[in-house]
Write a protein that holds these residues in place. Structure first.
Motif, PDB file in Angstrom:
ATOM      1  N   ARG A 171      -6.623   1.962  -0.588  1.00 46.21           N
ATOM      2  CA  ARG A 171      -5.324   1.267  -0.221  1.00 46.21           C
ATOM      3  C   ARG A 171      -4.278   2.435   0.370  1.00 46.21           C
ATOM      4  O   ARG A 171      -4.253   3.449  -0.059  1.00 46.21           O
ATOM      5  CB  ARG A 171      -4.738   0.855  -1.392  1.00 46.21           C
ATOM      6  CG  ARG A 171      -3.707  -0.198  -1.319  1.00 46.21           C
ATOM      7  CD  ARG A 171      -3.321  -0.873  -2.502  1.00 46.21           C
ATOM      8  NE  ARG A 171      -2.189  -1.864  -2.166  1.00 46.21           N
ATOM      9  CZ  ARG A 171      -1.433  -2.355  -3.092  1.00 46.21           C
ATOM     10  NH1 ARG A 171      -0.981  -1.690  -4.128  1.00 46.21           N
ATOM     11  NH2 ARG A 171      -0.611  -3.259  -2.744  1.00 46.21           N
ATOM     12  N   ALA A 189       0.662  -1.285  -0.157  1.00 52.34           N
ATOM     13  CA  ALA A 189       0.045   0.123   0.197  1.00 52.34           C
ATOM     14  C   ALA A 189       0.713   1.148   0.081  1.00 52.34           C
ATOM     15  O   ALA A 189       0.541   2.231  -0.798  1.00 52.34           O
ATOM     16  CB  ALA A 189      -0.992  -0.101   1.081  1.00 52.34           C
ATOM     17  N   ASP A 190       1.894   1.097   0.895  1.00 51.54           N
ATOM     18  CA  ASP A 190       2.916   2.268   0.701  1.00 51.54           C
ATOM     19  C   ASP A 190       4.189   1.980   0.516  1.00 51.54           C
ATOM     20  O   ASP A 190       4.808   0.938   1.063  1.00 51.54           O
ATOM     21  CB  ASP A 190       2.936   2.909   2.141  1.00 51.54           C
ATOM     22  CG  ASP A 190       1.555   3.640   2.633  1.00 51.54           C
ATOM     23  OD1 ASP A 190       1.031   4.216   1.784  1.00 51.54           O
ATOM     24  OD2 ASP A 190       1.109   3.265   3.700  1.00 51.54           O
ATOM     25  N   ALA A 198      -5.931  -3.718   1.361  1.00 44.78           N
ATOM     26  CA  ALA A 198      -6.647  -4.335   0.334  1.00 44.78           C
ATOM     27  C   ALA A 198      -6.204  -3.966  -1.060  1.00 44.78           C
ATOM     28  O   ALA A 198      -5.814  -2.844  -0.888  1.00 44.78           O
ATOM     29  CB  ALA A 198      -8.182  -4.091   0.656  1.00 44.78           C
ATOM     30  N   LYS A 199      -6.456  -4.660  -1.918  1.00 47.87           N
ATOM     31  CA  LYS A 199      -6.064  -3.844  -3.200  1.00 47.87           C
ATOM     32  C   LYS A 199      -7.303  -3.248  -3.827  1.00 47.87           C
ATOM     33  O   LYS A 199      -7.163  -2.593  -5.030  1.00 47.87           O
ATOM     34  CB  LYS A 199      -5.392  -4.886  -4.255  1.00 47.87           C
ATOM     35  CG  LYS A 199      -4.104  -5.298  -3.551  1.00 47.87           C
ATOM     36  CD  LYS A 199      -3.295  -6.294  -4.181  1.00 47.87           C
ATOM     37  CE  LYS A 199      -2.286  -5.876  -5.502  1.00 47.87           C
ATOM     38  NZ  LYS A 199      -1.788  -6.672  -6.098  1.00 47.87           N
ATOM     39  N   ILE A 200      -8.362  -3.419  -3.546  1.00 51.64           N
ATOM     40  CA  ILE A 200      -9.507  -2.705  -4.148  1.00 51.64           C
ATOM     41  C   ILE A 200     -10.197  -1.753  -3.225  1.00 51.64           C
ATOM     42  O   ILE A 200      -9.676  -1.918  -1.975  1.00 51.64           O
ATOM     43  CB  ILE A 200     -10.615  -3.797  -4.588  1.00 51.64           C
ATOM     44  CG1 ILE A 200     -11.262  -4.504  -3.450  1.00 51.64           C
ATOM     45  CG2 ILE A 200     -10.022  -4.862  -5.514  1.00 51.64           C
ATOM     46  CD1 ILE A 200     -12.750  -5.039  -3.742  1.00 51.64           C
ATOM     47  N   HIS A 201     -10.810  -0.663  -3.858  1.00 54.38           N
ATOM     48  CA  HIS A 201     -11.415   0.429  -2.983  1.00 54.38           C
ATOM     49  C   HIS A 201     -10.372   1.374  -2.766  1.00 54.38           C
ATOM     50  O   HIS A 201     -10.076   2.006  -3.251  1.00 54.38           O
ATOM     51  CB  HIS A 201     -12.529  -0.332  -2.189  1.00 54.38           C
ATOM     52  CG  HIS A 201     -13.248   0.872  -1.329  1.00 54.38           C
ATOM     53  ND1 HIS A 201     -14.154   1.488  -2.359  1.00 54.38           N
ATOM     54  CD2 HIS A 201     -13.247   1.586  -0.175  1.00 54.38           C
ATOM     55  CE1 HIS A 201     -14.654   2.459  -1.668  1.00 54.38           C
ATOM     56  NE2 HIS A 201     -14.360   2.436  -0.114  1.00 54.38           N
ATOM     57  N   PRO A 252      -3.364   4.461   3.970  1.00 49.77           N
ATOM     58  CA  PRO A 252      -4.222   5.653   4.751  1.00 49.77           C
ATOM     59  C   PRO A 252      -5.519   5.776   4.308  1.00 49.77           C
ATOM     60  O   PRO A 252      -5.364   6.412   3.212  1.00 49.77           O
ATOM     61  CB  PRO A 252      -3.237   6.516   5.103  1.00 49.77           C
ATOM     62  CG  PRO A 252      -1.857   6.137   4.797  1.00 49.77           C
ATOM     63  CD  PRO A 252      -2.084   5.258   3.748  1.00 49.77           C
TER      64      PRO A 252
END
Lengths: 442, 442
Positions: B391, B359-360, B386-389, B393
């Motif tokens: 990601r 994510a970061d 998660a990789k959808i919606h 903070p």
């Protein structure tokens, strides 16, 4: 496939998809065009495999609607190839900067689009769906696991062979794409939480529901398409009748065809006759509540009709006494796919737009506009009724995730914390230009 | 709560949240400021409830770390109130136009942000988390079901009472917010697919994992925070040591603290001594592989260490022979939360940015920057892996969905289909200005 072998293949695909994600736009577009060329050259082989599939489907007594979707004519191929070329022309979805912010001098934050990773596509009989999803995944840098219906197995095998063959001269390789053959593979796919990032099932309601209920992998799509058309008391009734006719008859088997027409009681006597007449020109059977049956000839409403997705020339008509009741009905019985108001009253339209909780909420046009191509998304992987990630017709954007990239020159958080914290700049910068992945920021 | 009563309460909340979604920015901001004022006035009651919670927690032998999170001092209240006022100042997240396209003359498409609907927040002992999430949900027009830890029950009850009391004078009402008391309510919440749109669990790894595995409602958040810092062969070693020290010691219990430091073998002899010395100033215990143990004093690596989230002053150090091995290690053992490279080689940074699937992904700064406030998001509901919606903070944006609004004047799809289809215009328009929900487009 044996479980261990399948996992191994998927892991190799996952590794290969990272390579694809890091490839250049030029490489991916060139491969798309090569695939289009090779598919055309291979049409005789594709046609002969498809003939065999169609013959077998006829012999096993499959429905005519399935056979129609299965037949892969040269015309359908040409449309698919046009689709591939269109996808090649779309802007590169990878590495788009969605947010660029200077947190402090020399500390640059970017939120950048990135492929989701590995997509699992489970579809039924349509060979053109295979070509569409492969081209969208290639363009967006996602690995793809395909599981097509048994009926299209010969056709799909030839298509994937041609596509894989096209990859040979590209240094992207062909491991980012795989076609699974056996039906038992479906249940194995549903359990691959660690290997598959997103599932896209396309097929019957029952099939999509089965997938949704048997996996903890995120699923993109929709089960039902119970769409409504509400004719308001302030509707232009002539427009309303034509919109209703188009919404029901232009392609009744589609998920965005209308299933229930709601009519405000104040215009019922003025519109029902002409509505029934126009629908009869499309041989549409009308199911109506008792009030409707007092105006026109209709099959009396039966318990459960409001939840039926007819997918054919049948429609419910229901009289409501207010905009609010129409909205309540849509919320209670709809599937949050596409719902339309016909009204010349802009306040009624705003209320409908605001209160109807569906992926697509329209005013004064056909439900059938709910479509990636018509929306100008280039192509679509499906229509999502989920409320997170992507909603409505989903194009390339729905195949993308994001990453936050932060580049500094030694910054630590203790500088910005404690009793005398250094304040952040948080200066918004333009999102134009290349991201840190390929640009000159570093 | 009895199952039926709970469902009824949640359904009422769902209805009320629609009202909230349709409210004006001014109404929501005014209510936020009223809540902040009333919470300050009510501090004596809050403090006394909190004292009772803390006393009970001490008596039942709760860990000191939990008690620290539970204590709601006047200072913590002031910080929370500052947070509420900050949220009130953020731009309205509802009705932002993300896409505006003229499909044809008089046929306008807008993709508009809209609240997700009903958020379920399950959290443990922190009363300030309750205030943060309520203010974010109110700002974003989402209904909120709160289930706090038993330890904070008295405090949470007073907080929610004050918030609900604040709603009385607002015509938004107080039904968009509810606090559940009993632990058995958690399992009922997990089964409410039709009533709850998104769950946000905040607490221990086991707790978040439990939630993720026992619901088919989308879950936003992360279980583990196994973050890495890779010191490249081209690293500025002095920076590397300071970044490592900050990443481990600035707040070791946070999910974005580093757990494993990877060191390129070519710089191991130059950096390990000073790294060990600096970490010892923070009383950090080092676990090292055998190569590391040949350079410095460290606890020899044991099976499973690479997957441990220490959440305290302990860290792994592991020597790798290349950037590629570092990336492989991160992919194999990391939790896709936050991973950092320290390197002066921009090509190595680009490879790391591109290949590390987290994510970061940071370069030359501390892992601890992974935070909604530091990123300038205003506030955060959590960090998603998660990789959808959403990601990384997640601020207000993660609480929003979208709707496609399409406004026409009688258009039907048959015009754009058939043998002589009318072409679409698909003219991109600026996304500036109000959406059709409140603007003058209709």
């Amino acid at each position: 496939m044996e479980k261990h072998a399948l996992h191994q293949r998927i892991r190799a695909l996952r590794a290969s998809s990272k390579h694809l994600a890091a490839s250049s736009e030029q490489e991916r577009n060139a491969l798309l065009l090569t695939i289009a060329e090779n598919l055309r050259t291979a049409y005789p082989a594709i046609a002969s495999a498809n003939d065999a599939d169609v013959k077998a489907a006829r012999e096993s007594g499959q429905k005519e609607s399935l056979i129609k979707r299965l037949i892969f004519s040269e015309e359908k191929l040409e449309a698919s190839l046009a689709g591939i070329r269109q996808v090649a022309q779309l802007a590169d979805p990878i590495g788009k900067v969605k947010l660029r912010r200077l947190l402090d001098t020399g500390l640059l934050l970017e939120q950048v689009t990135f492929p989701i990773g590995v997509i699992g596509m489970i579809f039924e009989a349509r060979p053109d769906a295979l070509i569409q999803i492969v081209s969208l995944c290639l363009k967006s840098g996602n690995g793809i696991i395909l599981k097509g219906g048994r009926e299209a197995q010969r056709t799909n095998t030839v298509l994937v062979d041609v596509i894989k063959h096209s990859c040979i001269d590209s240094h992207l390789g062909d491991a980012w794409l795989t076609l699974l053959e056996s039906h038992s593979d479906v249940d194995q796919i549903l359990g691959m939480d660690d290997e598959i990032d997103l599932l896209i099932p396309r097929g019957s309601n029952q099939f999509v529901k089965y997938v949704m209920e048997h996996t903890s992998i995120p699923v993109l799509g929709h089960a039902d398409g119970i769409c409504h058309l509400y004719i308001d008391e302030k509707a232009d009734l002539q427009k309303a009748v034509e919109i209703a006719f188009d919404s029901k008859t232009q392609y009744p088997a589609a998920c965005n065809a209308v299933e229930t027409i709601l009519v405000h009681e104040k215009v019922a006597d003025k519109v029902l006759q002409s509505l029934a007449k126009r629908l009869s020109e499309g041989n549409v059977v009308i199911h109506g509540d008792s009030a409707v049956c007092s105006y026109i000839h209709a099959i009396p409403y039966e318990e459960g009709d409001w939840r039926r997705e007819y997918l054919q020339n049948e429609v419910n008509i229901h009289i409501v006494d207010s905009l609010e009741r129409a909205i309540d009905h849509i919320e209670a019985y709809g599937s949050h796919h596409t719902d339309v108001i016909v009204s010349e009253d802009s306040q009624a339209v705003r209320t409908f737009f605001s209160q109807v909780d569906s992926a697509d909420v329209f005013a004064n046009c056909s439900t059938r506009f709910s479509d990636g191509y018509r929306f100008g998304l280039g192509a679509e992987v499906g229509i999502s009724t989920a409320k997170i990630h992507a909603r409505g017709p989903v194009g390339l954007e729905g195949l993308m995730s994001t990453k936050y990239l932060l580049s500094g020159c030694g910054q630590v958080v203790s500088t910005y914390a404690g009793s005398v914290p250094k304040p952040f700049l948080h200066e918004e910068l333009s999102c134009e230009g290349l991201s840190m992945l390929t640009g000159e920021q570093l």
